[in-house]
Design a protein around this motif. Structure first.
Motif, short mmCIF file in Angstrom:
data_model
loop_
_atom_site.label_atom_id
_atom_site.label_comp_id
_atom_site.label_asym_id
_atom_site.label_seq_id
_atom_site.Cartn_x
_atom_site.Cartn_y
_atom_site.Cartn_z
N GLY A 53 31.74 36.12 21.86
CA GLY A 53 33.13 36.39 22.21
C GLY A 53 33.22 37.19 23.50
N GLU A 54 34.44 37.62 23.81
CA GLU A 54 34.65 38.39 25.03
C GLU A 54 35.91 39.25 24.90
OE1 GLU A 54 36.78 35.72 28.21
OE2 GLU A 54 35.22 34.54 27.19
N PRO A 55 35.97 40.34 25.65
CA PRO A 55 37.20 41.15 25.66
C PRO A 55 38.35 40.32 26.22
CG PRO A 55 35.40 42.32 26.74
CD PRO A 55 34.94 40.92 26.50
N LYS A 71 44.08 53.19 18.73
CA LYS A 71 43.07 52.68 19.65
C LYS A 71 43.02 51.18 19.39
CE LYS A 71 39.22 54.91 20.47
NZ LYS A 71 37.83 55.41 20.45
N VAL A 72 43.20 50.35 20.44
CA VAL A 72 43.31 48.91 20.24
C VAL A 72 42.79 48.14 21.44
CG1 VAL A 72 45.69 48.86 21.11
CG2 VAL A 72 44.93 47.06 19.57
N ILE A 73 42.20 46.99 21.17
CA ILE A 73 41.82 46.04 22.20
C ILE A 73 41.91 44.64 21.61
CG2 ILE A 73 39.33 46.08 21.70
CD1 ILE A 73 38.96 45.81 24.84
N TYR A 74 42.25 43.69 22.44
CA TYR A 74 42.22 42.29 22.05
C TYR A 74 40.89 41.71 22.50
CZ TYR A 74 47.22 42.52 21.13
OH TYR A 74 48.45 42.84 20.63
N ALA A 75 40.43 40.70 21.78
CA ALA A 75 39.20 39.99 22.14
C ALA A 75 39.40 38.52 21.79
CB ALA A 75 38.01 40.56 21.37
N LYS A 76 38.53 37.68 22.33
CA LYS A 76 38.51 36.27 21.96
C LYS A 76 37.17 35.98 21.31
CE LYS A 76 39.45 33.87 25.58
NZ LYS A 76 39.92 32.99 26.65
N ASP A 77 37.21 35.25 20.19
CA ASP A 77 35.96 34.87 19.56
C ASP A 77 35.35 33.68 20.30
OD1 ASP A 77 37.20 32.51 18.66
OD2 ASP A 77 37.32 33.16 16.58
N ILE A 78 34.23 33.20 19.83
CA ILE A 78 33.50 32.13 20.51
C ILE A 78 34.33 30.85 20.63
CG2 ILE A 78 32.36 31.27 18.44
CD1 ILE A 78 29.80 31.01 20.21
N GLU A 79 35.33 30.67 19.75
CA GLU A 79 36.17 29.47 19.79
C GLU A 79 37.48 29.71 20.54
OE1 GLU A 79 36.53 28.57 15.64
OE2 GLU A 79 34.62 27.52 15.61
N ILE A 83 41.75 37.96 18.72
CA ILE A 83 41.58 38.94 17.66
C ILE A 83 42.06 40.29 18.18
CG2 ILE A 83 39.90 40.10 16.17
CD1 ILE A 83 37.98 37.74 16.92
N GLU A 84 42.88 40.97 17.41
CA GLU A 84 43.30 42.33 17.74
C GLU A 84 42.44 43.27 16.92
OE1 GLU A 84 47.27 45.16 17.51
OE2 GLU A 84 47.47 43.01 17.19
N ILE A 85 41.72 44.16 17.59
CA ILE A 85 40.84 45.13 16.91
C ILE A 85 41.48 46.49 17.07
CG2 ILE A 85 38.51 46.05 16.78
CD1 ILE A 85 37.66 43.55 18.46
N GLN A 86 41.86 47.14 15.97
CA GLN A 86 42.61 48.37 16.09
C GLN A 86 42.17 49.42 15.09
OE1 GLN A 86 46.51 48.27 13.68
NE2 GLN A 86 46.56 46.38 14.89
N ASN A 87 42.48 50.67 15.43
CA ASN A 87 42.26 51.79 14.53
C ASN A 87 43.41 52.77 14.69
OD1 ASN A 87 41.21 54.78 14.24
ND2 ASN A 87 40.00 53.50 12.87
#
Length: 91
Positions: A53-55, A71-79, A83-87
């Motif tokens: 994946g990638e940011p 705290k949050v960042i979006y990413a893209k998976d291999i496809e 994806i939103e990754i948050q805390n």
């Protein structure tokens, strides 16, 4: 009969898929992304990257008064799925 009392998420993997016609956007209509609350945003992002994946944007930290620190960042998976990754943390 089996009845669910809450949301259900089913994830399928297909052997044959159609080509993607455009770059997905976070605010697309319909299903555009999925969010996960995690303990360590950077660690999960690194795991996504290590698996192809990638940011998708920059890491953001923002305090919301009365709510806490996000705290949050979006990413893209291999496809290419977003994806939103948050805390959320109380301050």
């Amino acid at each position: 009969r089996f009845f669910l009392s809450g949301p259900t998420l089913e994830i399928f993997e297909y052997n044959k898929i159609s080509p993607i016609n455009k770059k997905p956007l976070i605010n697309d209509p319909g299903f555009s992304h999925i969010a996960f609350h995690v303990n360590d945003v950077e660690e999960v992002l690194q795991n996504v990257i290590e698996n192809g994946g990638e940011p998708y944007g920059e890491l953001i930290e923002k305090e919301y008064e009365g709510v806490g620190l996000l705290k949050v960042i979006y990413a893209k998976d291999i496809e290419g799925n977003i994806i939103e990754i948050q805390n959320w943390r109380k301050k």
